[in-house]
Design a protein around this motif. Structure first.
Motif, PDB file in Angstrom:
ATOM      1  N   LYS A   1     -10.418  67.000  16.714  1.00 53.61           N
ATOM      2  CA  LYS A   1      -9.182  66.712  17.456  1.00 53.61           C
ATOM      3  C   LYS A   1      -8.791  67.885  18.347  1.00 53.61           C
ATOM      4  O   LYS A   1      -8.447  67.706  19.524  1.00 53.61           O
ATOM      5  N   THR A   2      -8.859  69.083  17.810  1.00 53.61           N
ATOM      6  CA  THR A   2      -8.528  70.267  18.605  1.00 53.61           C
ATOM      7  C   THR A   2      -9.523  70.460  19.735  1.00 53.61           C
ATOM      8  O   THR A   2      -9.152  70.878  20.846  1.00 53.61           O
TER       9      THR A   2
ATOM     10  N   LEU B   1      -7.870  60.809  10.928  1.00 53.59           N
ATOM     11  CA  LEU B   1      -8.483  59.803  11.802  1.00 53.59           C
ATOM     12  C   LEU B   1      -7.498  59.315  12.854  1.00 53.59           C
ATOM     13  O   LEU B   1      -7.848  59.184  14.039  1.00 53.59           O
ATOM     14  N   TYR B   2      -6.274  59.030  12.445  1.00 55.50           N
ATOM     15  CA  TYR B   2      -5.268  58.582  13.411  1.00 55.50           C
ATOM     16  C   TYR B   2      -4.944  59.680  14.423  1.00 55.50           C
ATOM     17  O   TYR B   2      -4.725  59.391  15.613  1.00 55.50           O
ATOM     18  N   GLN B   3      -4.919  60.915  13.984  1.00 56.75           N
ATOM     19  CA  GLN B   3      -4.685  62.014  14.925  1.00 56.75           C
ATOM     20  C   GLN B   3      -5.822  62.128  15.927  1.00 56.75           C
ATOM     21  O   GLN B   3      -5.600  62.398  17.113  1.00 56.75           O
ATOM     22  N   LEU B   4      -7.042  61.931  15.471  1.00 53.07           N
ATOM     23  CA  LEU B   4      -8.191  61.973  16.378  1.00 53.07           C
ATOM     24  C   LEU B   4      -8.125  60.833  17.385  1.00 53.07           C
ATOM     25  O   LEU B   4      -8.444  61.019  18.574  1.00 53.07           O
ATOM     26  N   LEU B   5      -7.711  59.647  16.950  1.00 49.02           N
ATOM     27  CA  LEU B   5      -7.593  58.516  17.876  1.00 49.02           C
ATOM     28  C   LEU B   5      -6.521  58.778  18.928  1.00 49.02           C
ATOM     29  O   LEU B   5      -6.714  58.481  20.115  1.00 49.02           O
ATOM     30  N   LEU B   6      -5.384  59.335  18.530  1.00 47.44           N
ATOM     31  CA  LEU B   6      -4.339  59.640  19.507  1.00 47.44           C
ATOM     32  C   LEU B   6      -4.800  60.700  20.497  1.00 47.44           C
ATOM     33  O   LEU B   6      -4.469  60.637  21.683  1.00 47.44           O
TER      34      LEU B   6
ATOM     35  N   PRO C   1     -12.887  56.159  30.235  1.00 51.50           N
ATOM     36  CA  PRO C   1     -11.499  55.694  30.036  1.00 51.50           C
ATOM     37  C   PRO C   1     -11.032  55.919  28.607  1.00 51.50           C
ATOM     38  O   PRO C   1     -11.828  55.924  27.665  1.00 51.50           O
ATOM     39  N   PRO C   2      -9.738  56.082  28.410  1.00 50.71           N
ATOM     40  CA  PRO C   2      -9.200  56.231  27.046  1.00 50.71           C
ATOM     41  C   PRO C   2      -9.093  54.878  26.359  1.00 50.71           C
ATOM     42  O   PRO C   2      -8.908  53.850  27.013  1.00 50.71           O
ATOM     43  N   PRO C   3      -9.157  54.828  25.032  1.00 49.03           N
ATOM     44  CA  PRO C   3      -9.094  53.551  24.296  1.00 49.03           C
ATOM     45  C   PRO C   3      -7.659  53.127  23.997  1.00 49.03           C
ATOM     46  O   PRO C   3      -7.298  52.862  22.842  1.00 49.03           O
ATOM     47  N   THR C   4      -6.835  53.065  25.020  1.00 48.27           N
ATOM     48  CA  THR C   4      -5.424  52.773  24.801  1.00 48.27           C
ATOM     49  C   THR C   4      -5.218  51.374  24.235  1.00 48.27           C
ATOM     50  O   THR C   4      -4.391  51.171  23.336  1.00 48.27           O
ATOM     51  N   HIS C   5      -5.951  50.385  24.753  1.00 47.40           N
ATOM     52  CA  HIS C   5      -5.744  49.011  24.312  1.00 47.40           C
ATOM     53  C   HIS C   5      -6.111  48.832  22.845  1.00 47.40           C
ATOM     54  O   HIS C   5      -5.460  48.085  22.116  1.00 47.40           O
ATOM     55  N   CYS C   6      -7.139  49.531  22.375  1.00 44.38           N
ATOM     56  CA  CYS C   6      -7.503  49.458  20.958  1.00 44.38           C
ATOM     57  C   CYS C   6      -6.530  50.258  20.092  1.00 44.38           C
ATOM     58  O   CYS C   6      -6.215  49.854  18.964  1.00 44.38           O
ATOM     59  N   ALA C   7      -6.072  51.388  20.614  1.00 47.68           N
ATOM     60  CA  ALA C   7      -5.205  52.263  19.816  1.00 47.68           C
ATOM     61  C   ALA C   7      -3.875  51.594  19.509  1.00 47.68           C
ATOM     62  O   ALA C   7      -3.307  51.790  18.423  1.00 47.68           O
ATOM     63  N   VAL C   8      -3.351  50.798  20.420  1.00 46.88           N
ATOM     64  CA  VAL C   8      -2.059  50.147  20.185  1.00 46.88           C
ATOM     65  C   VAL C   8      -2.151  49.226  18.968  1.00 46.88           C
ATOM     66  O   VAL C   8      -1.277  49.230  18.087  1.00 46.88           O
ATOM     67  N   LYS C   9      -3.198  48.433  18.903  1.00 44.06           N
ATOM     68  CA  LYS C   9      -3.362  47.528  17.772  1.00 44.06           C
ATOM     69  C   LYS C   9      -3.627  48.291  16.473  1.00 44.06           C
ATOM     70  O   LYS C   9      -3.085  47.946  15.409  1.00 44.06           O
TER      71      LYS C   9
END
Length: 815
Positions: free
Chosen positions: A478-479, A527-532, A543-551
């Motif tokens: 993440k870092t 894991l959630y921090q890495l996704l954000l 591209p960032p996975p914004t559409h997947c991250a919202v769900k």
């Protein structure tokens, strides 16, 4: 109210069962802070002084003294602080129980720390009490309460370094004798006390003596560390590397000659010396000193240069023992590296490649093969330490850390440590040989002997296995994305998203029993921090996975751990702020209904000129009865579709009136693209249309030059034959020179007049001059005039003169 409660508590301690009520009374006094007032504390101080003078109640008085020292006011401490230190020193010199001496040492450390804050108390304590107190504490080395005595000695050296100067030699001997201890608390106190030796005594003018003492102590610790490595790594190092070793060292005990004691003593000594050097570069010092960064990095390179893979081929007992303590030594070295990074920060940028290589090298040799699911992997502690130091290194130096060049390797290590191990079942078939067994045994063992390994009901499972290394690895990745995510390769973003998204979906499918190690809340939160981080860090090529991250964050709010669900809620709000920004973006689509209406310039002032020219043209045609022509005036079209429809209607009327005309076909799809883009039309509600061909010209002025008109006619003439034209059976004639000369002298800003002419004999229509006027829909309007024969030269000249008057303002510059 507080005073009454304090008196009640003190009275309860005087009862027969007062000792059993002591913890409850101390807890109540701390919760309500009853002893902050001088009126409330006087009775307690009297009770404490009385209790310290009697051996039977001394322990109770020591317990109450610690509570009073922490809560009392400044006036109360100034009044009684010196007497408390004197009484505590007398208690330490008496032969009392180890528990009483331990409590007295603990209270003494607290009172000395408070005494240094008041100058009037500090002067008296420094000149009267500290020298005798240090001598008393040094004599407790062989007693059971020695750790508490060392804690009190540390407080004296830290708060009163000057009076401790005469005892510096004895304190150094005490510290050196404790370098081989493996007791956790004593080892920690030793590491914190050793750096204080540099501050014992006076500092001199400008702190010169402090600088000299600190440098000398640092060289001594470095020299002792190199001596330990000489003994531990003998016959292993190749000798190709050379290190700058200080010539001084601490006066430590001799190393045992026989194993396994020798190896364990060396590893313990290396751990304590690294801790002392770590505190030496981390603790505040009264003077500015220079940290020997190259020497410390050379020591770390030497300590981390030997790994377990180098010892696999050597089966001696010394090498096996060294392999057993090597992870602990490497953890101590990495802790020293972390302290160096935090202290020096950006000054380590010139050594960024060396530091990054050391961390990647440690992750490389500690990688293990696939282990048993639900069991701890080898070298987990060392790998966790390496990930932690890597995270600190990235946070301190950012993109200058040089970790981006090792991003691929680090990503593979993180994925391997954070991926749950598959719970598989192995089938093993044992087929006995036919030569060593009899026929009856073969018949009895005929078939396949199946042995199951890995079934959940037949093995031991630790739900928290490898959770530390997993959370540390996720934090490091993440870092890495947050710091150098925009400059690393897009494949790293791709692999990160392909790793974290399916894994989170798998956890969502079985939240009641997630895969190991994600039964630990810290790993799931990682894991959630890495996704954000993958959503927030933008890369120009991925591209960032914004559409997947919202769900995923929406489902993550249902996690049974409160910290994980709370973080998912915060992450979802962050994603919503990205999807629904507070202000429209600069690249948002323009809504046509919201655009303001722009009024176009009027051309009503051109109507008188247009009427006069139309009258002149009619008179000219009446003077020549041999020619039959029609005059049409260009209407003011409101749109491209209306223009196309009206033009088609005119063409149909021309075809029905004259049977001698050739069939007219309009091919609007063949309009040259470059010519269509340069055409611009200005409309007017009251008068005829004005058409401009240059985008740079002003629509309000509507001015054109005669040279632009001639160039426009030449461009039309030279256009490709398959462009959108009105096809006839005869080839088109060029514009006559006389017509061009007249066109140059015609007035500007006139509307377009379309004229169609037919020969008297009813022959095919021959255009004398052609002007293509393209609209937005790509439809052309065309003027054709009779120009056949020498008898009509004058008529052609007049018509060309009228046509030139309505040629647009200017010609395209690049046409």
């Amino acid at each position: 109210m507080a005073a009454h409660m304090a008196n009640v508590l003190l009275t309860s301690l005087s009862e027969k069962e007062g000792k059993s009520l002591l913890p409850w009374a101390i807890e109540a006094a701390n919760e309500h802070q009853l002893l902050q007032s001088e009126q409330n504390v006087q009775a307690w101080v009297s009770h404490i002084n009385t209790s310290l003078g009697t051996a039977k109640t001394r322990l109770e008085g020591l317990c109450l003294l610690g509570t009073v020292v922490r809560q009392c006011s400044a006036g109360t401490f100034i009044q009684h602080g010196t007497s408390w230190i004197r009484m505590l020193t007398q208690v330490l010199q008496a032969y009392d129980s180890p528990l009483t001496l331990q409590m007295a040492s603990h209270d003494l450390a607290c009172v000395v720390q408070q005494a240094a804050q008041y100058p009037e108390v500090a002067r008296e304590v420094a000149s009267t009490n500290i020298p005798a107190l240090v001598q008393c504490l040094l004599g407790a080395q062989d007693h059971q309460w020695f750790p508490s005595a060392l804690e009190a000695l540390h407080s004296c050296m830290k708060n009163f370094p000057g009076p401790c100067g005469p005892s510096k030699g004895k304190i150094e001997s005490l510290v050196c004798g404790l370098m081989d201890t493996n007791q956790p608390r004593l080892s920690q106190l030793l590491q914190q006390t050793c750096p204080l030796l540099a501050g014992c005594g006076g500092g001199g003018a400008g702190g010169v003596k402090y600088k000299e003492a600190w440098t000398h102590l640092c060289d001594q610790v470095l020299g002792s560390l190199h001596q330990v490595l000489d003994h531990a790594y003998q016959d292993i190092e190749t000798g190709l590397q050379t290190y700058s070793v200080p010539q001084v060292s601490l006066r430590l005990k001799a190393v045992p000659e026989s194993d396994p004691v020798r190896t364990f003593v060396l590893s313990t000594r290396f751990h304590n010396l690294c801790g002392c050097l770590q505190q030496l570069v981390s603790q505040d010092f009264p003077s500015v000193v220079r940290i020997p960064v190259p020497d410390i990095l050379a020591l770390l390179c030497r300590a981390l240069g030997v790994n377990a893979k180098m010892l696999f081929g050597k089966a001696s007992m010394e090498h096996m023992l060294l392999m057993s303590v090597l992870p602990k030594m490497h953890c101590s070295a990495l802790s020293l590296l972390e302290a160096l990074i935090i202290s020096c920060r950006s000054h380590l940028v010139p050594h960024a490649s060396v530091i990054s290589q050391l961390l990647v090298q440690t992750l490389g040799w500690t990688t293990s093969e696939e282990g048993v699911p639900g069991r701890q992997k080898p070298h987990s502690t060392l790998r966790s330490r390496a990930y932690t130091v890597l995270t600190v290194w990235l946070n301190v130096c950012g993109a200058a850390s040089g970790v981006d060049s090792h991003a691929d390797v680090i990503l593979q290590h993180v994925i391997k440590d954070a991926t749950p191990q598959a719970d598989t079942t192995k089938l093993k078939a044992n087929r006995p040989g036919s030569q060593d067994q009899s026929r009856r045994q073969k018949k009895k063992q005929r078939g396949v002997d199946v042995t199951d390994q890995g079934l959940t009901g037949h093995r031991k499972v630790d739900s928290q296995a490898n959770s530390d290394v997993c959370s540390a690895a996720l934090e490091a990745l993440k870092t890495l994305l947050e710091v150098v995510g925009s400059i690393i390769k897009p494949s790293i973003h791709k692999e990160t998203q392909e790793f974290v998204i399916p894994l989170l979906l798998k956890i969502h499918q079985n939240q009641s029993d997630p895969p190991i190690p994600y039964s630990c809340a810290r790993c799931r939160k990682g894991l959630y921090q890495l996704l954000l981080a993958a959503v927030l860090v933008l890369h120009p090529r991925w591209p960032p996975p914004t559409h997947c991250a919202v769900k995923i964050f929406s489902v993550g709010q249902q996690d049974y751990d409160l910290q994980v669900s709370s973080y998912c809620r915060e992450a979802l709000l962050t994603c919503m702020s990205i999807i629904h920004p507070r202000a429209p973006t600069l690249q948002s689509p323009v809504i046509i209904s919201d655009t303001p209406t722009i009024s176009k310039p009027s051309t009503n002032h051109l109507a008188p000129s247009f009427q006069m020219l139309r009258t002149n043209a009619s008179e000219t045609m009446l003077k020549n009865p041999s020619s039959n022509g029609n005059l049409f005036t260009a209407p003011s079209f409101k749109s491209a579709s209306q223009s196309e429809g009206m033009l088609k209607d005119q063409l149909r009327v021309s075809q029905s009136e004259s049977t001698s005309c050739e069939r007219i076909r309009v091919e609007s799809s063949d309009v040259p693209e470059s010519f269509s883009k340069k055409l611009r039309r200005e409309e007017d509600m009251a008068g005829p249309s004005v058409i401009h061909l240059d985008e740079s010209s002003s629509s309000s002025e509507g001015q054109s030059s005669s040279e632009d008109s001639v160039e426009f006619l030449e461009d039309v003439k030279n256009s490709e034959p398959d462009s959108s034209t009105l096809e006839t059976g005869e080839p088109e004639d060029a514009v006559s020179n006389a017509g061009r000369e007249l066109a140059t002298h015609m007035p500007d800003n006139e509307d377009v007049v379309l004229i169609q002419g037919h020969s008297e004999e009813g022959s095919a229509e021959v255009p004398a001059g052609t002007t293509d006027l393209s609209t937005t829909a790509g439809v052309k309007r065309k003027h054709e005039s009779d120009g056949e024969g020498e008898d009509n030269d004058s008529q052609n000249a007049d018509i060309q003169a009228m046509l030139a008057a309505f040629v647009p303002d200017s010609t395209p510059d690049d046409y």
